[in-house]
Design a protein around this motif. Structure first.
Motif, PDB file in Angstrom:
ATOM      1  N   LYS A   1       0.849  -1.182   0.000  1.00  0.00           N
ATOM      2  CA  LYS A   1       0.000   0.000   0.000  1.00  0.00           C
ATOM      3  C   LYS A   1       0.887   1.235   0.000  1.00  0.00           C
ATOM      4  N   VAL A   2       0.261   2.382  -0.154  1.00  0.00           N
ATOM      5  CA  VAL A   2       1.015   3.639  -0.163  1.00  0.00           C
ATOM      6  C   VAL A   2       1.735   3.809   1.176  1.00  0.00           C
ATOM      7  N   GLY A   3       3.025   4.125   1.110  1.00  0.00           N
ATOM      8  CA  GLY A   3       3.834   4.292   2.308  1.00  0.00           C
ATOM      9  C   GLY A   3       4.665   3.079   2.664  1.00  0.00           C
ATOM     10  N   ASP A   4       4.398   1.927   2.020  1.00  0.00           N
ATOM     11  CA  ASP A   4       5.163   0.710   2.320  1.00  0.00           C
ATOM     12  C   ASP A   4       6.532   0.748   1.649  1.00  0.00           C
ATOM     13  N   TRP A   5       7.488   0.091   2.301  1.00  0.00           N
ATOM     14  CA  TRP A   5       8.809  -0.120   1.710  1.00  0.00           C
ATOM     15  C   TRP A   5       8.767  -1.462   0.992  1.00  0.00           C
ATOM     16  N   VAL A   6       9.018  -1.444  -0.327  1.00  0.00           N
ATOM     17  CA  VAL A   6       8.962  -2.670  -1.124  1.00  0.00           C
ATOM     18  C   VAL A   6      10.268  -2.841  -1.890  1.00  0.00           C
ATOM     19  N   ARG A   7      10.553  -4.079  -2.213  1.00  0.00           N
ATOM     20  CA  ARG A   7      11.704  -4.386  -3.056  1.00  0.00           C
ATOM     21  C   ARG A   7      11.424  -5.657  -3.824  1.00  0.00           C
ATOM     22  N   SER A   8      12.089  -5.797  -4.952  1.00  0.00           N
ATOM     23  CA  SER A   8      11.930  -6.996  -5.771  1.00  0.00           C
ATOM     24  C   SER A   8      13.295  -7.625  -6.019  1.00  0.00           C
TER      25      SER A   8
ATOM     26  N   LEU B   1      10.638   6.316  -9.232  1.00  0.00           N
ATOM     27  CA  LEU B   1      10.683   5.141 -10.090  1.00  0.00           C
ATOM     28  C   LEU B   1       9.252   4.842 -10.542  1.00  0.00           C
ATOM     29  N   TYR B   2       9.007   4.922 -11.856  1.00  0.00           N
ATOM     30  CA  TYR B   2       7.672   4.708 -12.408  1.00  0.00           C
ATOM     31  C   TYR B   2       7.594   3.278 -12.955  1.00  0.00           C
ATOM     32  N   VAL B   3       6.806   2.446 -12.287  1.00  0.00           N
ATOM     33  CA  VAL B   3       6.730   1.029 -12.621  1.00  0.00           C
ATOM     34  C   VAL B   3       5.344   0.728 -13.180  1.00  0.00           C
ATOM     35  N   PRO B   4       5.231   0.234 -14.428  1.00  0.00           N
ATOM     36  CA  PRO B   4       3.916  -0.169 -14.950  1.00  0.00           C
ATOM     37  C   PRO B   4       3.305  -1.262 -14.077  1.00  0.00           C
ATOM     38  N   ASN B   5       2.005  -1.170 -13.839  1.00  0.00           N
ATOM     39  CA  ASN B   5       1.356  -2.115 -12.927  1.00  0.00           C
ATOM     40  C   ASN B   5       1.419  -3.555 -13.409  1.00  0.00           C
ATOM     41  N   SER B   6       1.518  -3.754 -14.734  1.00  0.00           N
ATOM     42  CA  SER B   6       1.574  -5.124 -15.247  1.00  0.00           C
ATOM     43  C   SER B   6       2.837  -5.847 -14.803  1.00  0.00           C
ATOM     44  N   VAL B   7       3.886  -5.088 -14.449  1.00  0.00           N
ATOM     45  CA  VAL B   7       5.147  -5.708 -14.017  1.00  0.00           C
ATOM     46  C   VAL B   7       4.939  -6.518 -12.745  1.00  0.00           C
ATOM     47  N   PHE B   8       4.058  -6.048 -11.857  1.00  0.00           N
ATOM     48  CA  PHE B   8       3.894  -6.702 -10.564  1.00  0.00           C
ATOM     49  C   PHE B   8       3.187  -8.051 -10.665  1.00  0.00           C
ATOM     50  N   SER B   9       2.609  -8.363 -11.829  1.00  0.00           N
ATOM     51  CA  SER B   9       1.972  -9.669 -12.000  1.00  0.00           C
ATOM     52  C   SER B   9       2.970 -10.748 -12.402  1.00  0.00           C
ATOM     53  N   SER B  10       4.213 -10.351 -12.676  1.00  0.00           N
ATOM     54  CA  SER B  10       5.196 -11.332 -13.150  1.00  0.00           C
ATOM     55  C   SER B  10       6.488 -11.327 -12.345  1.00  0.00           C
ATOM     56  N   ILE B  11       6.555 -10.567 -11.248  1.00  0.00           N
ATOM     57  CA  ILE B  11       7.769 -10.532 -10.443  1.00  0.00           C
ATOM     58  C   ILE B  11       7.424 -10.829  -8.984  1.00  0.00           C
ATOM     59  N   VAL B  12       8.447 -11.168  -8.237  1.00  0.00           N
ATOM     60  CA  VAL B  12       8.309 -11.382  -6.798  1.00  0.00           C
ATOM     61  C   VAL B  12       8.533 -10.051  -6.095  1.00  0.00           C
ATOM     62  N   VAL B  13       7.639  -9.720  -5.183  1.00  0.00           N
ATOM     63  CA  VAL B  13       7.721  -8.449  -4.460  1.00  0.00           C
ATOM     64  C   VAL B  13       7.835  -8.738  -2.965  1.00  0.00           C
ATOM     65  N   GLU B  14       8.842  -8.178  -2.335  1.00  0.00           N
ATOM     66  CA  GLU B  14       8.989  -8.265  -0.891  1.00  0.00           C
ATOM     67  C   GLU B  14       8.452  -6.995  -0.256  1.00  0.00           C
ATOM     68  N   ASN B  15       7.830  -7.138   0.891  1.00  0.00           N
ATOM     69  CA  ASN B  15       7.291  -5.994   1.618  1.00  0.00           C
ATOM     70  C   ASN B  15       7.865  -5.989   3.037  1.00  0.00           C
ATOM     71  N   PRO B  16       9.069  -5.427   3.201  1.00  0.00           N
ATOM     72  CA  PRO B  16       9.667  -5.403   4.546  1.00  0.00           C
ATOM     73  C   PRO B  16       8.847  -4.619   5.561  1.00  0.00           C
ATOM     74  N   SER B  17       7.964  -3.733   5.097  1.00  0.00           N
ATOM     75  CA  SER B  17       7.158  -2.950   6.034  1.00  0.00           C
ATOM     76  C   SER B  17       6.219  -3.821   6.856  1.00  0.00           C
ATOM     77  N   ARG B  18       5.913  -5.022   6.360  1.00  0.00           N
ATOM     78  CA  ARG B  18       4.995  -5.908   7.068  1.00  0.00           C
ATOM     79  C   ARG B  18       5.725  -6.963   7.887  1.00  0.00           C
ATOM     80  N   MET B  19       7.014  -6.781   8.090  1.00  0.00           N
ATOM     81  CA  MET B  19       7.759  -7.693   8.951  1.00  0.00           C
ATOM     82  C   MET B  19       7.241  -7.608  10.374  1.00  0.00           C
ATOM     83  N   LEU B  20       7.209  -8.741  11.066  1.00  0.00           N
ATOM     84  CA  LEU B  20       6.806  -8.750  12.469  1.00  0.00           C
ATOM     85  C   LEU B  20       7.979  -8.410  13.377  1.00  0.00           C
ATOM     86  N   ASN B  21       9.175  -8.809  12.965  1.00  0.00           N
ATOM     87  CA  ASN B  21      10.399  -8.525  13.718  1.00  0.00           C
ATOM     88  C   ASN B  21      11.534  -8.334  12.729  1.00  0.00           C
ATOM     89  N   ARG B  22      12.638  -7.796  13.210  1.00  0.00           N
ATOM     90  CA  ARG B  22      13.870  -7.745  12.429  1.00  0.00           C
ATOM     91  C   ARG B  22      14.923  -8.606  13.116  1.00  0.00           C
TER      92      ARG B  22
END
Length: 367
Positions: free
Chosen positions: A198-205, A232-253
Motif C-alpha cells: 500500500k502507499v507508504g510501504d517499503w517494497v523491493r523486488s 521510479l515509475y513502474v507499470p502495474n503489469s510488471v507486478f503480476s510477473s515478479i516477486v515483491v517483498e514488503n519489509p514494512s509488514r515484517m513482524l520482527n527484524r
C-alpha cells in the motif's frame, strides 16, 4: 424540459421589444440569482460550521461552484436562443439539448467534487488505509463519469443497446490495440484487491532493481521513491510477473552476527556465551518469544567463533540499527568483563632451532 425552456423564453420576450433588452434582462436576473445563491451559501456555511458533522461542509463545498456556473450558463443559452431567433433564420431547438447537457454535466461535476472532498477528509483522519480510500474514490469517479456519459448519450437519442452491441465488437479491437494499457489497468486492480503493498510501504523486488517507498498507486503505473530520492515509475503489469517483498509488514527484524574470541580465551568462552544469552533474554528491545540462540559455532583460522541469532521488537529500520548497536556494545562489555578480547586475523610462525652436531645441508648448484 423543452416545453419549460420555451415557456421561459416566451415569458421573457413579453417584457422587451428587442433581443438586446431581453438579453440584458436575463443577465440582470442571472446576476441577482447568483447573488442570492452566494448569500445562501454563506448562510449555509455558517450553520454547517456550528455542527459537529463534517458531511454538511463537504456537500456545501461540492455544490458551491457548479451551481454558480449553472446559474450563469443556463440563462446564457436562453439569451443565445433569443439572439439566434431574432437575427438569423437558424433553428435554436438544439439549445435545449445543450441545457440538458449542462444539467447532466453539473450533476457529474458536483458528484466528482463531493467524492474528492470525502477522499481528502478521510485521508486527513490518519485512521484509514490510504490505498483503499484512493481505490474506492477512483472506482466511484469512474462509475459516475460512465453514468453521466450514458445518460447524455441516451438524452441525445442514442440507443444504449446498439452501443453495447458495438462495444462488444469494438472492445475486442480496442483490447488488441491497447493490450499494454489494459494489462496495466488490470495490474492496478490486482494491487488494489490482493494488497501486496500500500502507499507508504517499503517494497523491493529480488527479480528487478526495484526498491523504495510506494508514493502512489495509479491505474496505469505505480510511483516508488527510491532511497536516494529518485522517482521510479513502474507499470502495474510488471507486478503480476515478479516477486515483491514488503519489509514494512515484517513482524520482527533479525540480528544475526558471528563473533570471534582469541584461542587463548578458550577457558572463558562458555561463561561469555552464557552471559550474552542472559543479556539478550532480558533486553527490553529483544523479542524473547522469538527464536533466540547464542552458541559456540566453529574453530576459526584465528578465533573461536560463537554466533547470536535473535529478533528485535521493532521493525523500523533506523530504530533496528540503534537496538543492534546497543546489543553489540553490551556484548563487547561482557567480553571485556571476563578479561577476554575479540580476535583479529593473526598468524603464528614456529621456528625449529638446528642442533649444532647436525651438518648443514649444502645447496645444490641448481639452487
Amino acid at each position: 424540459m423543452n416545453d419549460l425552456i420555451k415557456q421561459v423564453e416566451t415569458y421573457i420576450q413579453s417584457f422587451g421589444h428587442d433581443w438586446l433588452s431581453n438579453v440584458l434582462l436575463i443577465t440582470a436576473a442571472s446576476f441577482i440569482a447568483w447573488l442570492l445563491w452566494r448569500v445562501l451559501c454563506g448562510r449555509l456555511d455558517s450553520i454547517a460550521k456550528r455542527t459537529n458533522l463534517a458531511w454538511d461542509d463537504l456537500i456545501i463545498r461540492a455544490l458551491k461552484t457548479p451551481i454558480s456556473v449553472l446559474i450563469w450558463l443556463w440563462p446564457a443559452t436562453i439569451s443565445l436562443g433569443l439572439i439566434i431567433d431574432s437575427q438569423t433564420k437558424i433553428s435554436s431547438d438544439w439549445l435545449s439539448d445543450v441545457d440538458l447537457l449542462l444539467v447532466i454535466g453539473s450533476f457529474v461535476w458536483i458528484t466528482l467534487r463531493l467524492i474528492h472532498n470525502i477522499e481528502a477528509y478521510v485521508l486527513a483522519q490518519k485512521k484509514r488505509d490510504e490505498t483503499t480510500v484512493q481505490a474506492v474514490a477512483k472506482v466511484a469517479r469512474l462509475f459516475f463519469v460512465a453514468v453521466g456519459i450514458l445518460t447524455a448519450m441516451q438524452a441525445f437519442g442514442l440507443s444504449l443497446s446498439g452501443l453495447l452491441t458495438f462495444g462488444g465488437v469494438g472492445g475486442l479491437i480496442v483490447g488488441l490495440a491497447a493490450k499494454d494499457l489494459l494489462s496495466n489497468f488490470f495490474g492496478g486492480m490486482m494491487i488494489y484487491f490482493d494488497r501486496p503493498f500500500k502507499v507508504g510501504d517499503w517494497v523491493r523486488s529480488p527479480d528487478r532493481e526495484i526498491e523504495g517507498t510506494v508514493e502512489r498507486i495509479g491505474w496505469r503505473m505505480t510511483i516508488i521513491r527510491t532511497f536516494d530520492k529518485r522517482p521510479l515509475y513502474v507499470p502495474n503489469s510488471v507486478f503480476s510477473s515478479i516477486v515483491v517483498e514488503n519489509p514494512s509488514r515484517m513482524l520482527n527484524r533479525r540480528i544475526k552476527e558471528t563473533i570471534g574470541l582469541r584461542y587463548s580465551d578458550g577457558d572463558k568462552l562458555a561463561k561469555i556465551v552464557s552471559d550474552v544469552k542472559a543479556m539478550l533474554e532480558t533486553h527490553k528491545d529483544i523479542d524473547a518469544k522469538q527464536t533466540l540462540m547464542v552458541n559456540f559455532d566453529t574453530f576459526g583460522a584465528s578465533s573461536l567463533n560463537f554466533f547470536i541469532y535473535t529478533f528485535t521488537k521493532t521493525v523500523n529500520w533506523a530504530r533496528y540499527h540503534e537496538v543492534k548497536q546497543d546489543v553489540l556494545l553490551k556484548i563487547m562489555a561482557i567480553i571485556e568483563k571476563h578479561d577476554a578480547a575479540i580476535a583479529f586475523p593473526t598468524q603464528t610462525l614456529q621456528f625449529e632451532q638446528q642442533r649444532r652436531d647436525e651438518p648443514m645441508t649444502p645447496l645444490s648448484n641448481n639452487d
